[in-house]
Design a protein around this motif. Structure first.
Motif, PDB file in Angstrom:
ATOM      1  N   UNK A 206      78.552  74.782  17.156  1.00 15.68           N
ATOM      2  CA  UNK A 206      77.169  74.350  16.957  1.00 15.68           C
ATOM      3  C   UNK A 206      76.371  75.360  16.129  1.00 15.68           C
ATOM      4  N   UNK A 207      76.667  76.639  16.281  1.00 15.91           N
ATOM      5  CA  UNK A 207      75.941  77.661  15.528  1.00 15.91           C
ATOM      6  C   UNK A 207      76.216  77.577  14.032  1.00 15.91           C
ATOM      7  N   UNK A 208      77.377  77.028  13.659  1.00 16.85           N
ATOM      8  CA  UNK A 208      77.735  76.960  12.248  1.00 16.85           C
ATOM      9  C   UNK A 208      77.332  75.640  11.586  1.00 16.85           C
ATOM     10  N   UNK A 209      76.847  74.694  12.366  1.00 15.79           N
ATOM     11  CA  UNK A 209      76.496  73.380  11.832  1.00 15.79           C
ATOM     12  C   UNK A 209      74.975  73.261  11.703  1.00 15.79           C
ATOM     13  N   UNK A 210      74.508  73.007  10.489  1.00 17.18           N
ATOM     14  CA  UNK A 210      73.066  72.934  10.242  1.00 17.18           C
ATOM     15  C   UNK A 210      72.435  71.735  10.949  1.00 17.18           C
ATOM     16  N   UNK A 211      73.109  70.582  10.938  1.00 13.43           N
ATOM     17  CA  UNK A 211      72.547  69.392  11.592  1.00 13.43           C
ATOM     18  C   UNK A 211      72.381  69.610  13.088  1.00 13.43           C
ATOM     19  N   UNK A 212      73.357  70.242  13.712  1.00 14.31           N
ATOM     20  CA  UNK A 212      73.275  70.485  15.154  1.00 14.31           C
ATOM     21  C   UNK A 212      72.138  71.456  15.459  1.00 14.31           C
ATOM     22  N   UNK A 213      71.949  72.465  14.632  1.00 16.81           N
ATOM     23  CA  UNK A 213      70.841  73.413  14.858  1.00 16.81           C
ATOM     24  C   UNK A 213      69.495  72.711  14.742  1.00 16.81           C
ATOM     25  N   UNK A 214      69.373  71.775  13.808  1.00 18.12           N
ATOM     26  CA  UNK A 214      68.111  71.049  13.671  1.00 18.12           C
ATOM     27  C   UNK A 214      67.876  70.123  14.864  1.00 18.12           C
ATOM     28  N   UNK A 215      68.933  69.530  15.379  1.00 14.23           N
ATOM     29  CA  UNK A 215      68.782  68.618  16.514  1.00 14.23           C
ATOM     30  C   UNK A 215      68.401  69.348  17.796  1.00 14.23           C
ATOM     31  N   UNK A 216      68.897  70.574  17.968  1.00 11.56           N
ATOM     32  CA  UNK A 216      68.592  71.308  19.196  1.00 11.56           C
ATOM     33  C   UNK A 216      67.130  71.726  19.283  1.00 11.56           C
ATOM     34  N   UNK A 217      66.378  71.580  18.200  1.00 10.24           N
ATOM     35  CA  UNK A 217      64.934  71.873  18.249  1.00 10.24           C
ATOM     36  C   UNK A 217      64.165  70.761  18.944  1.00 10.24           C
ATOM     37  N   UNK A 218      64.778  69.600  19.128  1.00 11.85           N
ATOM     38  CA  UNK A 218      64.121  68.480  19.816  1.00 11.85           C
ATOM     39  C   UNK A 218      64.108  68.758  21.316  1.00 11.85           C
ATOM     40  N   UNK A 224      75.348  70.740  23.530  1.00  3.31           N
ATOM     41  CA  UNK A 224      76.333  69.737  23.919  1.00  3.31           C
ATOM     42  C   UNK A 224      75.924  68.350  23.444  1.00  3.31           C
ATOM     43  N   UNK A 225      74.676  67.978  23.659  1.00  7.10           N
ATOM     44  CA  UNK A 225      74.220  66.660  23.225  1.00  7.10           C
ATOM     45  C   UNK A 225      74.246  66.539  21.713  1.00  7.10           C
ATOM     46  N   UNK A 226      73.791  67.567  21.008  1.00  8.06           N
ATOM     47  CA  UNK A 226      73.780  67.517  19.546  1.00  8.06           C
ATOM     48  C   UNK A 226      75.197  67.413  18.994  1.00  8.06           C
ATOM     49  N   UNK A 227      76.139  68.131  19.608  1.00  2.00           N
ATOM     50  CA  UNK A 227      77.533  68.054  19.166  1.00  2.00           C
ATOM     51  C   UNK A 227      78.106  66.671  19.431  1.00  2.00           C
ATOM     52  N   UNK A 230      76.766  64.299  16.804  1.00  2.33           N
ATOM     53  CA  UNK A 230      77.424  64.518  15.508  1.00  2.33           C
ATOM     54  C   UNK A 230      78.852  63.978  15.515  1.00  2.33           C
ATOM     55  N   UNK A 231      79.537  64.062  16.659  1.00  6.87           N
ATOM     56  CA  UNK A 231      80.921  63.606  16.727  1.00  6.87           C
ATOM     57  C   UNK A 231      81.022  62.085  16.797  1.00  6.87           C
ATOM     58  N   UNK A 232      80.149  61.449  17.567  1.00  7.33           N
ATOM     59  CA  UNK A 232      80.248  60.009  17.769  1.00  7.33           C
ATOM     60  C   UNK A 232      79.441  59.201  16.758  1.00  7.33           C
ATOM     61  N   UNK A 233      78.530  59.853  16.044  1.00 10.95           N
ATOM     62  CA  UNK A 233      77.717  59.156  15.034  1.00 10.95           C
ATOM     63  C   UNK A 233      77.843  59.921  13.714  1.00 10.95           C
ATOM     64  N   UNK A 234      79.004  59.858  13.068  1.00 10.67           N
ATOM     65  CA  UNK A 234      79.185  60.619  11.826  1.00 10.67           C
ATOM     66  C   UNK A 234      78.373  60.071  10.656  1.00 10.67           C
ATOM     67  N   UNK A 235      77.963  58.805  10.733  1.00 12.02           N
ATOM     68  CA  UNK A 235      77.211  58.188   9.637  1.00 12.02           C
ATOM     69  C   UNK A 235      75.986  57.464  10.186  1.00 12.02           C
TER      70      UNK A 235
END
Length: 343
Positions: A206-218, A224-227, A230-235
């Motif tokens: 999660x620390x290396x993924x920009x999308x996950x870092x942006x989602x954890x601000x919510x 765990x939820x952000x990952x 990202x895994x189940x909704x790739x598009x």
């Protein structure tokens, strides 16, 4: 076989069924293939559209067949089932897949890469270990209750429950019972260490993924939820709007319309249950924090005052899902209402 335009492929472990049709939808063949015959069969075909149901190994075969120059479409199983006629057979399933593929209103599932499947596998393995640990803890709690030993619920209280077990030689716990209790405690420790290792792996990714870092601000969204998202909704752009995304998660009410009258029922609970559960738990944490420390959000205060906790949690989860979709499709970073300029 130069007239083949579409193929409906019913996949299995060993025996596959292929339905071929021309551009007008007329059946050309409906035959069985052994597993070893699938790839050579598609190697001989000219480029065509190949459809299959979203099930185990569908993405693997999708990658294998698309590498041969064919266009692969993976269809949700619930959309294929209405096209099955007169019993359940492999030939009927292949025909149903071929017919469902021709419907313009049926959306196909995006083909996943091996890396995306691996990320989802990590999350599913964690869920498996969590369920096994919960089962072991429930067994331990039930067995100890037979000897008058109880403790509060929750993972942190398992150690208290284990500490309450009398020392060896105590007549209150027979030797046969003590041996199995030790086995259960050892199993809980092993499962806990496995879960912690997977959690560290998820946090590291999660620390290396920009999308996950942006989602954890919510609020209410962790690593765990952000990952999982990202895994189940790739598009996420495959959904037309945030409401479509929320409806896919099963967080919108079922609709019953007749004679111009529209009635809203309970949430549909469709889509991925793990992701919906995480969104719900995150929403509950937001509500609990708001009750303890207060909140500057007027809409959240009105929601908490007018609705029960679980109903309010579903509403917050719905809102969180829409924010997630907006961030992933439009970019940018999350800003709380009070942080916005002019708010």
């Amino acid at each position: 076989m130069d007239k083949i335009a579409t193929i409906g492929l019913d996949i299995a472990k060993q025996v596959f069924q292929v339905h071929g049709a021309d551009a007008q939808g007329v059946t050309l063949f409906n035959r069985k293939l052994r597993r070893s015959e699938v790839r050579p069969f598609f190697e001989k075909l000219p480029p065509c559209i190949v459809a299959m149901e979203a099930c185990g190994s569908a993405h693997y075969w999708g990658r294998e067949i698309s590498a041969l120059g064919h266009e692969v479409r993976i269809l949700p199983g619930q959309y294929v089932k209405p096209f099955v006629t007169r019993g359940k057979t492999d030939a009927g399933d292949a025909l149903a897949i071929s017919q469902a593929m021709r419907r313009p209103d049926i959306r196909s599932v995006r083909l996943k890469t091996a890396i995306e499947q691996a990320a989802a596998m990590v999350l599913r393995t964690r869920v498996l270990f969590v369920r096994q640990r919960a089962s072991a803890i429930n067994a331990l709690r039930g067995h100890l209750t037979e000897f008058g030993l109880v403790a509060d619920r929750g993972i942190p209280n398992v150690s208290k429950l284990a500490a309450a077990i009398p020392e060896k030689g105590d007549a209150r716990i027979p030797p046969a019972a003590r041996s199995v209790l030790d086995e259960i405690l050892a199993e809980i420790e092993v499962l806990t260490s496995r879960i912690e290792r997977i959690d560290r792996q998820i946090a590291s990714e999660a620390k290396r993924d920009e999308d996950i870092r942006r989602l954890t601000a919510i609020p209410g969204v962790g690593a765990l939820m952000a990952s999982t998202i990202k895994a189940y909704v790739p598009d996420p752009a495959a959904f037309k709007s945030a409401r479509h995304f929320s409806a896919w998660l099963g967080l919108t009410p079922k609709l019953n319309s007749s004679g111009g009258r529209l009635r809203s029922g309970r949430i549909s609970k469709m889509g991925n249950p793990e992701l919906r559960s995480l969104l719900y738990l995150g929403a509950v944490s937001v509500l609990i924090a708001a009750r303890r420390r207060g909140t500057a959000w007027t809409w959240l205060r009105r929601l908490m005052d007018g609705r029960p906790l679980k109903v309010a949690a579903i509403a917050v989860a719905n809102k969180t899902a829409r924010i997630v979709w907006a961030l992933l499709t439009k970019g940018g970073r999350y800003e709380a209402p009070g942080e916005r300029v002019g708010a």
